[in-house]
Design a protein around this motif. Structure first.
Motif, mmCIF file in Angstrom:
data_model
loop_
_atom_site.group_PDB
_atom_site.id
_atom_site.type_symbol
_atom_site.label_atom_id
_atom_site.label_comp_id
_atom_site.label_asym_id
_atom_site.label_seq_id
_atom_site.Cartn_x
_atom_site.Cartn_y
_atom_site.Cartn_z
ATOM 1 N N MET A 38 -4.709 -0.569 9.993
ATOM 2 C CA MET A 38 -4.831 0.714 10.672
ATOM 3 C C MET A 38 -5.553 1.802 9.872
ATOM 4 O O MET A 38 -5.663 2.943 10.337
ATOM 5 C CB MET A 38 -3.449 1.212 11.091
ATOM 6 N N ALA A 39 -6.080 1.486 8.680
ATOM 7 C CA ALA A 39 -6.730 2.528 7.876
ATOM 8 C C ALA A 39 -8.055 2.972 8.496
ATOM 9 O O ALA A 39 -8.653 2.246 9.287
ATOM 10 C CB ALA A 39 -6.965 2.023 6.460
ATOM 11 N N GLY A 40 -8.501 4.163 8.133
ATOM 12 C CA GLY A 40 -9.844 4.594 8.478
ATOM 13 C C GLY A 40 -9.973 5.564 9.644
ATOM 14 O O GLY A 40 -11.076 5.821 10.112
ATOM 15 N N GLU A 41 -8.841 6.134 10.090
ATOM 16 C CA GLU A 41 -8.939 7.087 11.208
ATOM 17 C C GLU A 41 -9.336 8.471 10.677
ATOM 18 O O GLU A 41 -8.674 9.476 10.942
ATOM 19 C CB GLU A 41 -7.623 7.140 11.980
ATOM 20 N N MET A 42 -10.434 8.496 9.932
ATOM 21 C CA MET A 42 -10.848 9.744 9.303
ATOM 22 C C MET A 42 -11.562 10.682 10.266
ATOM 23 O O MET A 42 -11.881 11.814 9.914
ATOM 24 C CB MET A 42 -11.705 9.448 8.080
ATOM 25 N N GLY A 92 -5.106 1.474 19.923
ATOM 26 C CA GLY A 92 -6.205 2.260 19.389
ATOM 27 C C GLY A 92 -7.560 1.951 20.003
ATOM 28 O O GLY A 92 -8.558 2.527 19.602
ATOM 29 N N VAL A 137 -12.828 -4.922 1.210
ATOM 30 C CA VAL A 137 -12.513 -4.045 2.317
ATOM 31 C C VAL A 137 -11.032 -3.680 2.258
ATOM 32 O O VAL A 137 -10.183 -4.507 1.916
ATOM 33 C CB VAL A 137 -12.909 -4.745 3.640
ATOM 34 N N TYR A 138 -10.723 -2.411 2.527
ATOM 35 C CA TYR A 138 -9.325 -1.972 2.574
ATOM 36 C C TYR A 138 -8.935 -1.739 4.024
ATOM 37 O O TYR A 138 -9.439 -0.830 4.678
ATOM 38 C CB TYR A 138 -9.129 -0.685 1.765
ATOM 39 N N ASN A 179 0.835 -1.203 0.000
ATOM 40 C CA ASN A 179 0.000 0.000 0.000
ATOM 41 C C ASN A 179 0.870 1.253 0.000
ATOM 42 O O ASN A 179 1.696 1.428 0.886
ATOM 43 C CB ASN A 179 -0.896 0.026 1.242
ATOM 44 N N HIS A 239 -10.043 11.967 12.387
ATOM 45 C CA HIS A 239 -8.988 12.920 12.721
ATOM 46 C C HIS A 239 -8.546 13.755 11.525
ATOM 47 O O HIS A 239 -7.444 14.306 11.519
ATOM 48 C CB HIS A 239 -7.843 12.195 13.423
ATOM 49 N N PHE A 263 -6.735 -1.356 16.332
ATOM 50 C CA PHE A 263 -6.045 -1.996 15.220
ATOM 51 C C PHE A 263 -5.625 -3.417 15.596
ATOM 52 O O PHE A 263 -4.986 -3.623 16.612
ATOM 53 C CB PHE A 263 -4.771 -1.228 14.861
ATOM 54 N N ASN A 275 -3.490 8.895 8.442
ATOM 55 C CA ASN A 275 -4.610 8.499 9.298
ATOM 56 C C ASN A 275 -5.728 7.842 8.487
ATOM 57 O O ASN A 275 -6.390 6.929 8.955
ATOM 58 C CB ASN A 275 -5.172 9.710 10.038
ATOM 59 N N SER A 276 -5.952 8.311 7.270
ATOM 60 C CA SER A 276 -7.051 7.787 6.463
ATOM 61 C C SER A 276 -6.716 6.432 5.860
ATOM 62 O O SER A 276 -7.526 5.510 5.888
ATOM 63 C CB SER A 276 -7.387 8.753 5.319
ATOM 64 N N LEU A 277 -5.519 6.301 5.300
ATOM 65 C CA LEU A 277 -5.211 5.120 4.494
ATOM 66 C C LEU A 277 -4.157 4.191 5.101
ATOM 67 O O LEU A 277 -4.009 3.060 4.630
ATOM 68 C CB LEU A 277 -4.763 5.547 3.091
ATOM 69 N N ALA A 278 -3.419 4.652 6.091
ATOM 70 C CA ALA A 278 -2.363 3.832 6.706
ATOM 71 C C ALA A 278 -1.564 3.053 5.655
ATOM 72 O O ALA A 278 -1.498 1.831 5.697
ATOM 73 C CB ALA A 278 -2.959 2.886 7.751
ATOM 74 N N TRP A 310 -1.577 9.338 13.910
ATOM 75 C CA TRP A 310 -1.467 8.413 15.025
ATOM 76 C C TRP A 310 -0.062 7.822 15.072
ATOM 77 O O TRP A 310 0.500 7.440 14.045
ATOM 78 C CB TRP A 310 -2.495 7.286 14.870
ATOM 79 N N ILE A 318 -13.297 1.630 4.650
ATOM 80 C CA ILE A 318 -13.116 1.896 3.231
ATOM 81 C C ILE A 318 -13.292 0.602 2.444
ATOM 82 O O ILE A 318 -12.690 -0.418 2.783
ATOM 83 C CB ILE A 318 -11.696 2.470 2.977
ATOM 84 N N GLY A 321 -5.701 -1.321 5.160
ATOM 85 C CA GLY A 321 -4.464 -0.554 5.366
ATOM 86 C C GLY A 321 -3.407 -1.429 6.015
ATOM 87 O O GLY A 321 -3.688 -2.551 6.466
ATOM 88 N N THR A 322 -2.207 -0.902 6.059
ATOM 89 C CA THR A 322 -1.090 -1.637 6.632
ATOM 90 C C THR A 322 -1.360 -1.935 8.103
ATOM 91 O O THR A 322 -1.715 -1.038 8.858
ATOM 92 C CB THR A 322 0.176 -0.780 6.478
ATOM 93 N N GLU A 326 -2.265 -8.488 11.135
ATOM 94 C CA GLU A 326 -2.638 -9.688 10.377
ATOM 95 C C GLU A 326 -2.452 -10.985 11.164
ATOM 96 O O GLU A 326 -3.162 -11.959 10.942
ATOM 97 C CB GLU A 326 -1.795 -9.777 9.095
ATOM 98 N N LEU A 347 -2.730 -4.028 18.148
ATOM 99 C CA LEU A 347 -1.679 -3.008 18.107
ATOM 100 C C LEU A 347 -2.030 -1.740 18.878
ATOM 101 O O LEU A 347 -1.194 -0.868 19.055
ATOM 102 C CB LEU A 347 -1.365 -2.630 16.656
#
Lengths: 324, 324
Positions: free
Chosen positions: B159-163, B84, B152-153, A132, B165, B74, A258-261, A291, B146, B155-156, B77, B82
């Motif tokens: 951790m994605a989706g902290e929108m 949050g 579904v995405y 990613n 903030h 978070f 923060n959005s996409l990590a 974060w 997302i 993120g690494t 895998e 982790l």
């Protein structure tokens, strides 16, 4: 079985074409002026002639899987240009796939110019080892390309990646998009020039630095290149300008993290010739804006796919979308 | 061949479990208090007992493909938490896959609670017909999930989706994350209450509305629910508060649209009980904050997957990741 693809990189100034195999080896690289002012149909005609040229170089289309086009703005899945390419008058509304298909018998795909650059970074450049990534192109404006699970993410109708318009200051600098405070108004080439002119001429010039003196004598002589040349020579005004614009850029990068990590942020574009200073400053500010657990697992690196990233990424799009 | 999956929805207050088939039909829905204060190992123990219960209801694990867990924060895998998840003390650092695998012989996966809710909207709810969507959960805080090309995405490291903030006001309201002006400080349940208390008590109360009178007499009596009940009764203060918080929310949605150009934004969470007013106000402001060509091709709709979206999305994650 076809093993190669044609890549087209359409810019406001130049057009490039080449033939590439899947591992990124390319041949028959050609370049011509876009002559954008002649209008959309003339630009498409130039693209057609370049395809003809590289096919002649290649000796036929037998080994060609398809044609990939990297274009400013948004191109819909069916080949209709939806807009967003301000530097190509008359490009919006064109249907660019059909004429190529019918003349050469080749399938065609397209992506935003920064989107295909991001794909090139993912396939052959700075994001090769990660799944990613987000590539930010810091040029005249700022655009972004997103790679998700190793595949390019175009968004609906190819419109994703307008991250140059993340707002980094409420009621900040007026942007051409109508908003105020977009990151593009600070950290693009245009933004840097405007910020630098203002800062150099509005500071009390008791002890103007070399850069400030140039700006006071001839504000229109300021360029982003000049600012960074002076920053590298430790000019205090230039260093302050770098700090200010990288701080704004870091706010936008924090939002993206923060959005996409993503695993990695790649910074490219003309501005990144001074990449060591920019990367260092962005690494200083970005952790304030995301974060900690995300920051610890992401790195920010300069682009690596080089000056042909656009044309190679356009060809890579063919393999991604048309293969098997 | 396994045709069902176990879903677990872990919340700060309640834990839910069920067994679901691929089309979203579910059975054996169970709910228990999380008792988060007892710590991470006790919470995992409760999850194990709930899996045991639904397997007993089912009469064995023969038809079960795996276990999916939706968790705050978070989850990596490999099943390591982790961080949050502020409302689950001692959850961070836990390894939550191995104990389940070794006890039940089932594969386990996990995703952020809002991420799996977004998957539920994509599979069974408001984003069923589209490829790219972002679901915003407006609850105590704000989180996002997302979905990209129907998948579904995460993120690494998930951790994605902290929108929540995304910064919508420079030097705005102080957020618990350390930043200032995060959208969560305006448009979450907590944010609405804080904004409402301030607005109702700081306006010159010459003609206080019903809501303002309640706030002046007893500020701690203000809830997001109360604000929206009054807004629906045309209380002018409540309407102004709705306008103000939806304006801030629209700035964040504009950033999301410009960045990802999804087909659809889905608004869910407790706040969305008054969804008609919120959707209407957000539709008024969002077009100011994104490209017109993107706005024209995206719609903003209320969530549809219902109160079991979390547990169904967790089970859907099993089909997405473990099938074929």
């Amino acid at each position: 079985m076809p093993t190669s693809a044609i890549g087209i990189d359409l810019g406001g100034t130049n057009l490039k074409a080449c033939i590439m195999n899947k591992t990124g080896e390319f041949r028959h690289l050609r370049r011509r002026p876009t002559q954008a002012q002649k209008g959309g149909p003339a630009v498409l005609d130039t693209i057609m002639r370049m395809i003809e040229t590289v096919l002649a170089d290649e000796g036929g289309s037998g080994g060609i899987l398809g044609v990939g086009i990297g274009s400013p703005g948004f191109v819909d899945e069916d080949g209709t240009v939806l807009g967003g390419a301000q530097n190509l008058p008359g490009w919006e509304g064109m249907q660019i796939f059909e004429p190529i298909k019918s003349k050469f018998g080749l399938n065609v795909t397209a992506g935003n110019d920064v989107t295909v650059t991001a794909l090139a970074e993912s396939c052959f450049g700075a994001a090769k080892e990660v799944k990613n990534s987000v590539t930010l192109a810091l040029g005249t404006g700022i655009g972004a390309g997103i790679v998700v699970n190793g595949k390019v993410y175009k968004g609906t109708h190819g419109m994703a990646g307008e991250m140059g318009h993340v707002i980094v200051e409420t009621n900040g600098r007026q942007c051409t998009c109508g908003l105020k405070g977009c990151v593009e108004q600070y950290a693009s080439g245009t933004g840097i020039v405007n910020v630098a002119r203002e800062m150099c001429t509005s500071f009390t010039p008791q002890k103007p630095s070399t850069l400030a003196r140039i700006a006071l004598e001839n504000p229109s002589g300021i360029t982003a290149k000049l600012v960074y040349e002076h920053a590298e020579a430790d000019d205090p005004y230039a260093l302050y300008i770098n700090d200010y614009i990288c701080h704004k850029l870091s706010i936008a990068i924090g939002t993206i993290l923060n959005s996409l990590a993503p695993d990695r942020i790649i910074l490219g574009g003309g501005i990144m010739k001074s990449h060591e200073l920019i990367i260092a400053t962005v690494n200083k500010y970005t952790p304030r804006y995301c974060w900690n657990s995300i920051w610890e697992r992401c790195d920010i690196v300069p682009a690596k796919a080089g000056e042909n990233a656009g044309v190679l990424g356009a060809a890579a799009l063919v393999f991604e979308e048309m293969e098997g």
